[in-house]
Design a protein around this motif. Sequence first.
Motif, PDB file in Angstrom:
ATOM      1  N   PRO A   1     -51.385  32.810 -16.941  1.00 42.61           N
ATOM      2  CA  PRO A   1     -50.211  32.243 -16.265  1.00 42.61           C
ATOM      3  C   PRO A   1     -49.885  32.946 -14.946  1.00 42.61           C
ATOM      4  O   PRO A   1     -50.334  34.071 -14.686  1.00 42.61           O
ATOM      5  CB  PRO A   1     -49.092  32.497 -17.290  1.00 42.61           C
ATOM      6  CG  PRO A   1     -49.527  33.744 -18.003  1.00 42.61           C
ATOM      7  CD  PRO A   1     -51.028  33.742 -18.013  1.00 42.61           C
ATOM      8  N   ASP A   2     -49.103  32.258 -14.117  1.00 41.81           N
ATOM      9  CA  ASP A   2     -48.470  32.850 -12.934  1.00 41.81           C
ATOM     10  C   ASP A   2     -47.003  33.094 -13.253  1.00 41.81           C
ATOM     11  O   ASP A   2     -46.303  32.182 -13.714  1.00 41.81           O
ATOM     12  CB  ASP A   2     -48.530  31.897 -11.735  1.00 41.81           C
ATOM     13  CG  ASP A   2     -49.935  31.680 -11.194  1.00 41.81           C
ATOM     14  OD1 ASP A   2     -50.861  32.391 -11.635  1.00 41.81           O
ATOM     15  OD2 ASP A   2     -50.093  30.799 -10.330  1.00 41.81           O
ATOM     16  N   TYR A   3     -46.496  34.299 -13.000  1.00 41.20           N
ATOM     17  CA  TYR A   3     -45.072  34.557 -13.188  1.00 41.20           C
ATOM     18  C   TYR A   3     -44.268  33.807 -12.122  1.00 41.20           C
ATOM     19  O   TYR A   3     -44.775  33.547 -11.020  1.00 41.20           O
ATOM     20  CB  TYR A   3     -44.754  36.050 -13.057  1.00 41.20           C
ATOM     21  CG  TYR A   3     -45.743  36.984 -13.697  1.00 41.20           C
ATOM     22  CD1 TYR A   3     -46.205  36.766 -15.000  1.00 41.20           C
ATOM     23  CD2 TYR A   3     -46.222  38.100 -13.016  1.00 41.20           C
ATOM     24  CE1 TYR A   3     -47.104  37.627 -15.580  1.00 41.20           C
ATOM     25  CE2 TYR A   3     -47.131  38.961 -13.591  1.00 41.20           C
ATOM     26  CZ  TYR A   3     -47.576  38.726 -14.863  1.00 41.20           C
ATOM     27  OH  TYR A   3     -48.492  39.576 -15.430  1.00 41.20           O
ATOM     28  N   PRO A   4     -43.019  33.452 -12.413  1.00 44.99           N
ATOM     29  CA  PRO A   4     -42.168  32.891 -11.358  1.00 44.99           C
ATOM     30  C   PRO A   4     -42.133  33.810 -10.140  1.00 44.99           C
ATOM     31  O   PRO A   4     -42.053  35.040 -10.263  1.00 44.99           O
ATOM     32  CB  PRO A   4     -40.795  32.807 -12.033  1.00 44.99           C
ATOM     33  CG  PRO A   4     -41.115  32.631 -13.489  1.00 44.99           C
ATOM     34  CD  PRO A   4     -42.336  33.486 -13.731  1.00 44.99           C
ATOM     35  N   GLY A   5     -42.256  33.203  -8.970  1.00 44.38           N
ATOM     36  CA  GLY A   5     -42.309  33.964  -7.737  1.00 44.38           C
ATOM     37  C   GLY A   5     -43.713  34.313  -7.294  1.00 44.38           C
ATOM     38  O   GLY A   5     -43.905  34.888  -6.217  1.00 44.38           O
ATOM     39  N   PHE A   6     -44.706  33.964  -8.113  1.00 42.44           N
ATOM     40  CA  PHE A   6     -46.104  34.265  -7.816  1.00 42.44           C
ATOM     41  C   PHE A   6     -46.946  33.004  -7.960  1.00 42.44           C
ATOM     42  O   PHE A   6     -46.625  32.108  -8.752  1.00 42.44           O
ATOM     43  CB  PHE A   6     -46.645  35.335  -8.773  1.00 42.44           C
ATOM     44  CG  PHE A   6     -46.048  36.695  -8.589  1.00 42.44           C
ATOM     45  CD1 PHE A   6     -46.648  37.641  -7.761  1.00 42.44           C
ATOM     46  CD2 PHE A   6     -44.868  37.036  -9.235  1.00 42.44           C
ATOM     47  CE1 PHE A   6     -46.093  38.904  -7.587  1.00 42.44           C
ATOM     48  CE2 PHE A   6     -44.304  38.299  -9.071  1.00 42.44           C
ATOM     49  CZ  PHE A   6     -44.914  39.235  -8.248  1.00 42.44           C
TER      50      PHE A   6
END
Length: 324
Positions: free
Chosen positions: A93-98
């Motif tokens: 996954p991509d974290y929020p903001g990334f």
Amino acid sequence: MRLLAITLLLATVSAAPLVRTADAASQTPSDMHAAVATVHYRSTKIQGLSVFYREAGPVDAPVVLLLHGFPTSSHMFRNLIPILADRYHVIAPDYPGFGQSDAPDHKTFKYGFGSYADIIDELLSGMGAKTYAMYVMDYGAPVGYRLALKHPERVSALIVQNGNAYDEGLGEFWDPIKAYWADGSSTHRDALSGLVTLETTKFQYTDGMSDISRISPDNWIQDQALLDRPGNKDIQMDLFYDYRTNVPLYPDFQKFFRDRQPPTLIVWGKNDKIFPAEGAHPYLRDLPKAEIHMLDTGHFALEDKLDEMAPLIRDFLDRQAAKR
């Protein structure tokens, strides 16, 4: 017709990105499968945000969760995912903001490692992942270890690459960040602005690498384009400040290691100035059976040493995660 089918097959294989530099004649069937593995690029809604993730491999296979570092995204695993996807259900996954996940204004969303762990927990629960091996790197370490504290029984194995859980691992690089932790002042916040510049992003990919010619400039160009989005600097500054909340949890992380003794592979870029080698060896205090490999590379070791790391990771997972 047979000649046409062979021609089409050869065209398909030659167009696929090879995961090794060996000649096609020397590739094993597993190599060839990895060369044409299908990766899916998906998004799902969690806590009102669009969370992006890469997914590959059989959905009923053992899960391998890949947790990225700063300032990148699941993009850092783009070459590793196909190598694992023949036998494992890989989720990155991509974290929020990334990356490709939503990046709401920092005034409306609390950016922090606890929030990230909760979001990844919801993602995995929604996908029905009851157990998982975790590859943790940089920011991925506190995200993954917080997740492990929530569900210690779900962690089948650990792969640790330049991800810290010990005081020894916060060296000189962290001094300006620690000053910010101490008072949260705008002066110390502003002093960290250089950490989100192109110069620093490129430094993270090139410093300490044994062969810079192996590293694509696309890495720092892509990461910097995302860092330069309006509002993203404040997101990163909030995360630098929130990182302080991980340090008091180090004893809890270490207790998890001691109590659960998850099979652990440590593959560490020993030339990394951000998470230096001093942070790797303390793991052995709590995980004495951990397998440790100190590699002649820097922060983003997969960019430089994939050919060394991939066989280590595959062998480790095949011996540990696949049987759980």
